[in-house]
Design a protein around this motif. Structure first.
Motif, PDB file in Angstrom:
ATOM      1  N   ILE A  56       0.873  -1.270  -0.037  1.00  0.00           N
ATOM      2  CA  ILE A  56      -0.091  -0.121   0.055  1.00  0.00           C
ATOM      3  C   ILE A  56       1.032   1.221   0.086  1.00  0.00           C
ATOM      4  CG2 ILE A  56      -1.815   1.428   1.146  1.00  0.00           C
ATOM      5  CD1 ILE A  56      -2.135  -1.751   2.707  1.00  0.00           C
ATOM      6  N   GLN A  57       0.580   2.176  -0.823  1.00  0.00           N
ATOM      7  CA  GLN A  57       1.266   3.338  -0.920  1.00  0.00           C
ATOM      8  C   GLN A  57       0.391   4.357   0.060  1.00  0.00           C
ATOM      9  OE1 GLN A  57       1.474   5.433  -4.669  1.00  0.00           O
ATOM     10  NE2 GLN A  57       3.104   7.083  -3.909  1.00  0.00           N
ATOM     11  N   MET A  58       0.962   4.836   1.032  1.00  0.00           N
ATOM     12  CA  MET A  58      -0.090   5.690   2.026  1.00  0.00           C
ATOM     13  C   MET A  58      -0.342   7.200   1.451  1.00  0.00           C
ATOM     14  SD  MET A  58      -0.851   4.344   4.688  1.00  0.00           S
ATOM     15  CE  MET A  58      -1.458   5.989   5.485  1.00  0.00           C
ATOM     16  N   LYS A  59      -1.669   7.585   1.504  1.00  0.00           N
ATOM     17  CA  LYS A  59      -2.289   8.603   1.041  1.00  0.00           C
ATOM     18  C   LYS A  59      -2.422   9.678   2.005  1.00  0.00           C
ATOM     19  CE  LYS A  59      -1.038   8.281  -3.302  1.00  0.00           C
ATOM     20  NZ  LYS A  59      -0.280   9.584  -3.779  1.00  0.00           N
ATOM     21  N   ALA A  60      -3.166   9.091   3.296  1.00  0.00           N
ATOM     22  CA  ALA A  60      -3.689   9.866   4.216  1.00  0.00           C
ATOM     23  C   ALA A  60      -3.480   9.187   5.704  1.00  0.00           C
ATOM     24  CB  ALA A  60      -4.903  10.636   3.887  1.00  0.00           C
ATOM     25  N   SER A  61      -3.322   9.734   6.572  1.00  0.00           N
ATOM     26  CA  SER A  61      -3.292   9.072   8.039  1.00  0.00           C
ATOM     27  C   SER A  61      -3.666  10.300   9.018  1.00  0.00           C
ATOM     28  CB  SER A  61      -1.939   8.517   8.463  1.00  0.00           C
ATOM     29  OG  SER A  61      -1.884   7.781   9.623  1.00  0.00           O
ATOM     30  N   GLY A  62      -4.738   9.775   9.731  1.00  0.00           N
ATOM     31  CA  GLY A  62      -5.306  10.628  10.658  1.00  0.00           C
ATOM     32  C   GLY A  62      -4.379  10.788  12.069  1.00  0.00           C
ATOM     33  N   VAL A  63      -4.414  11.849  12.489  1.00  0.00           N
ATOM     34  CA  VAL A  63      -3.756  11.888  14.034  1.00  0.00           C
ATOM     35  C   VAL A  63      -4.633  11.913  15.182  1.00  0.00           C
ATOM     36  CG1 VAL A  63      -2.095  13.342  15.457  1.00  0.00           C
ATOM     37  CG2 VAL A  63      -1.850  13.541  12.788  1.00  0.00           C
ATOM     38  N   CYS A  64      -4.652  10.700  15.964  1.00  0.00           N
ATOM     39  CA  CYS A  64      -5.734  10.619  16.990  1.00  0.00           C
ATOM     40  C   CYS A  64      -4.999  11.006  18.521  1.00  0.00           C
ATOM     41  CB  CYS A  64      -5.874   8.972  17.028  1.00  0.00           C
ATOM     42  SG  CYS A  64      -7.060   8.209  17.961  1.00  0.00           S
ATOM     43  N   PRO A 118       3.954   5.431  14.648  1.00  0.00           N
ATOM     44  CA  PRO A 118       2.274   5.681  14.883  1.00  0.00           C
ATOM     45  C   PRO A 118       1.510   5.568  13.681  1.00  0.00           C
ATOM     46  CG  PRO A 118       3.862   7.449  15.455  1.00  0.00           C
ATOM     47  CD  PRO A 118       4.779   6.657  14.616  1.00  0.00           C
ATOM     48  N   GLY A 119       0.324   5.813  13.669  1.00  0.00           N
ATOM     49  CA  GLY A 119      -0.922   5.828  12.665  1.00  0.00           C
ATOM     50  C   GLY A 119      -1.528   4.476  12.563  1.00  0.00           C
ATOM     51  N   HIS A 120      -2.951   4.866  12.735  1.00  0.00           N
ATOM     52  CA  HIS A 120      -4.009   3.648  12.764  1.00  0.00           C
ATOM     53  C   HIS A 120      -5.083   4.165  11.838  1.00  0.00           C
ATOM     54  CE1 HIS A 120      -5.333   5.743  16.438  1.00  0.00           C
ATOM     55  NE2 HIS A 120      -6.537   5.388  16.040  1.00  0.00           N
ATOM     56  N   GLU A 121      -5.208   5.546  11.458  1.00  0.00           N
ATOM     57  CA  GLU A 121      -6.545   5.877  10.643  1.00  0.00           C
ATOM     58  C   GLU A 121      -5.685   6.139   9.216  1.00  0.00           C
ATOM     59  OE1 GLU A 121      -8.067   8.322  14.685  1.00  0.00           O
ATOM     60  OE2 GLU A 121      -7.689   9.607  12.549  1.00  0.00           O
ATOM     61  N   ASN A 122      -5.501   4.976   8.622  1.00  0.00           N
ATOM     62  CA  ASN A 122      -4.697   4.868   7.311  1.00  0.00           C
ATOM     63  C   ASN A 122      -5.589   4.701   6.176  1.00  0.00           C
ATOM     64  OD1 ASN A 122      -2.485   5.212   8.850  1.00  0.00           O
ATOM     65  ND2 ASN A 122      -2.509   2.887   9.224  1.00  0.00           N
ATOM     66  N   ALA A 123      -5.580   5.421   5.044  1.00  0.00           N
ATOM     67  CA  ALA A 123      -5.859   5.389   3.684  1.00  0.00           C
ATOM     68  C   ALA A 123      -4.633   5.446   2.628  1.00  0.00           C
ATOM     69  CB  ALA A 123      -6.882   6.383   3.340  1.00  0.00           C
ATOM     70  N   GLY A 124      -4.869   4.570   1.629  1.00  0.00           N
ATOM     71  CA  GLY A 124      -3.889   4.575   0.448  1.00  0.00           C
ATOM     72  C   GLY A 124      -4.377   3.846  -0.619  1.00  0.00           C
ATOM     73  N   ILE A 125      -3.525   3.549  -1.375  1.00  0.00           N
ATOM     74  CA  ILE A 125      -3.787   2.794  -2.841  1.00  0.00           C
ATOM     75  C   ILE A 125      -2.966   1.513  -2.982  1.00  0.00           C
ATOM     76  CG2 ILE A 125      -3.728   3.504  -5.271  1.00  0.00           C
ATOM     77  CD1 ILE A 125      -3.850   6.244  -5.046  1.00  0.00           C
ATOM     78  N   ILE A 126      -3.540   0.622  -3.543  1.00  0.00           N
ATOM     79  CA  ILE A 126      -2.743  -0.574  -3.531  1.00  0.00           C
ATOM     80  C   ILE A 126      -1.904  -0.727  -4.714  1.00  0.00           C
ATOM     81  CG2 ILE A 126      -3.330  -3.111  -4.206  1.00  0.00           C
ATOM     82  CD1 ILE A 126      -4.327  -2.424  -1.547  1.00  0.00           C
ATOM     83  N   ARG A 127      -0.595  -0.715  -4.459  1.00  0.00           N
ATOM     84  CA  ARG A 127       0.439  -0.642  -5.753  1.00  0.00           C
ATOM     85  C   ARG A 127       0.994  -2.146  -5.974  1.00  0.00           C
ATOM     86  NH1 ARG A 127      -1.125   3.698  -7.806  1.00  0.00           N
ATOM     87  NH2 ARG A 127      -0.757   5.601  -6.792  1.00  0.00           N
ATOM     88  N   ARG A 128       0.839  -3.156  -5.224  1.00  0.00           N
ATOM     89  CA  ARG A 128       1.400  -4.431  -5.625  1.00  0.00           C
ATOM     90  C   ARG A 128       0.432  -5.606  -4.738  1.00  0.00           C
ATOM     91  NH1 ARG A 128       7.197  -4.737  -4.788  1.00  0.00           N
ATOM     92  NH2 ARG A 128       7.144  -2.663  -6.270  1.00  0.00           N
TER      93      ARG A 128
END
Length: 341
Positions: free
Chosen positions: A30-38, A58-68
């Motif tokens: 996954i290529q990360m695109k956004a991660s919230g700060v909680c 850190p970081g558990h509020e994670n959004a991204g794009i599948i790259r492989r």
């Protein structure tokens, strides 16, 4: 790639690391695109999360794009926008078999007990990612995880449309709980000491607000509820003493429910009589279980006004700003989301 590690309380480092390789046929890159700060990221950095170990990304509020994708992956494909479940569970223990994977005997939590999303690429099992339709802006998809917490804790609290709900603390999670309860048709009372976030709660449709800095909480609850008290109360303030305060006579009515979300380790002053005379239910709630897909659907149906939650989008290249804001919290900084190029 670059990865951010909290190496010890109040210490962090930005390191050059190798892009990870797939080691399993069912894994995805996954290529990360956004991660919230909680708030839990604050607690990790400040050494106040009892479930965390160091060094940790850190970081558990994670959004991204599948790259492989691995050879046997079938649920997602390259190019899909996804969010990542924060929970890694065994799938075999009593808790997992009974729908409580969030408290699995061997649970690992991304960004706390195992590394999270504050890095440019990461690996996850295909079962831990959920496709997000591209109608949802990917920078806001990072909010799907905290909204899944709202779905989970209101389910734990058995919230229904005719409930009168009291929410102590309307920061990010409290506001999400408020929106979730309003979407269920409830009457909601928001209580906080911060007039600005109480004003935001009003803009988002809360029925009543109480500023506990200058108002008597129980008296106001009695006034609002016609002397009955609320049927459900959520502790999303999570400071020492906040849970005890919800047991004050007159706040929660007989047969009501109190839902606790915090990890404060100091003991509270709750007696058996405080719980049993009114036959209250005290309910614990941790993270979420099986709520990502329903929450994605709710985002698509525009049930929540999630854009108003975010005060700051901060590029990953300016990660120092995130840690500065953690050490110097300002009234204008409500919810930060880290964005990746």
């Amino acid at each position: 790639m670059k990865s951010v590690y909290v190496t010890a309380p109040y210490n962090y480092a930005v390191l050059d690391t190798e892009i990870p390789e797939l080691k399993d046929d069912y894994e995805v890159l996954i290529q990360m695109k956004a991660s919230g700060v909680c708030g839990s990221d604050f607690h990790l950095y400040h050494g106040k999360n009892p479930n965390s170990t160091y060094p940790r990304i850190p970081g558990h509020e994670n959004a991204g794009i599948i790259r492989r994708v691995g050879r046997k992956v079938t649920k997602v494909k390259v190019g899909d926008h996804i969010v990542i479940d924060l929970i890694i569970s065994c799938g075999e223990c009593y808790q997992c078999r009974t729908g409580r994977e969030n408290v699995c005997e061997k649970v690992k939590v991304r960004g706390s007990g195992t590394d999270g999303g504050w890095r440019e690429f990461l690996i996850a099992a295909e079962d831990d990612v959920y496709i997000v339709p591209k109608d949802i802006p990917i920078e806001y998809a990072a909010l799907i995880e905290p909204y899944a917490i709202g779905a989970h804790c209101t389910t734990r609290g058995r919230v229904v449309s005719d409930d009168i709900v009291f929410i102590l603390g309307v920061g990010t999670i409290g506001t999400i709980i408020m929106q979730t309860c309003k979407a269920k048709g409830c009457t909601v009372i928001a209580c906080d000491i911060n007039s600005e976030i109480l004003n935001r709660a009003e803009e988002l449709g809360v029925d009543s607000i109480i500023n506990s800095r200058n108002e008597k909480v129980v008296e106001r609850v009695q006034e609002i509820t016609g002397g009955k008290g609320v049927s459900v109360a959520f502790d999303s303030a999570c400071y020492h003493g906040s849970l005890t305060s919800l047991f004050e006579q007159g706040l929660v009515r007989n047969a009501g429910r109190i839902v606790s979300l915090g990890f404060v380790t100091e003991p509270e002053k709750i007696s058996q009589a405080m719980l049993n005379i009114r036959e209250l239910d005290l309910i614990g709630s941790r993270m979420s279980a099986y709520q990502f897909m329903p929450t994605i659907e709710a985002f698509l149906q525009k049930r929540y006004d999630y854009e108003k939650l975010v005060s700051d989008f901060i590029p990953f290249s300016r990660i120092d700003t995130v840690f500065y804001n953690m050490d110097h919290p300002g009234r204008d900084v409500k919810k930060m989301i880290i964005t990746f190029d």
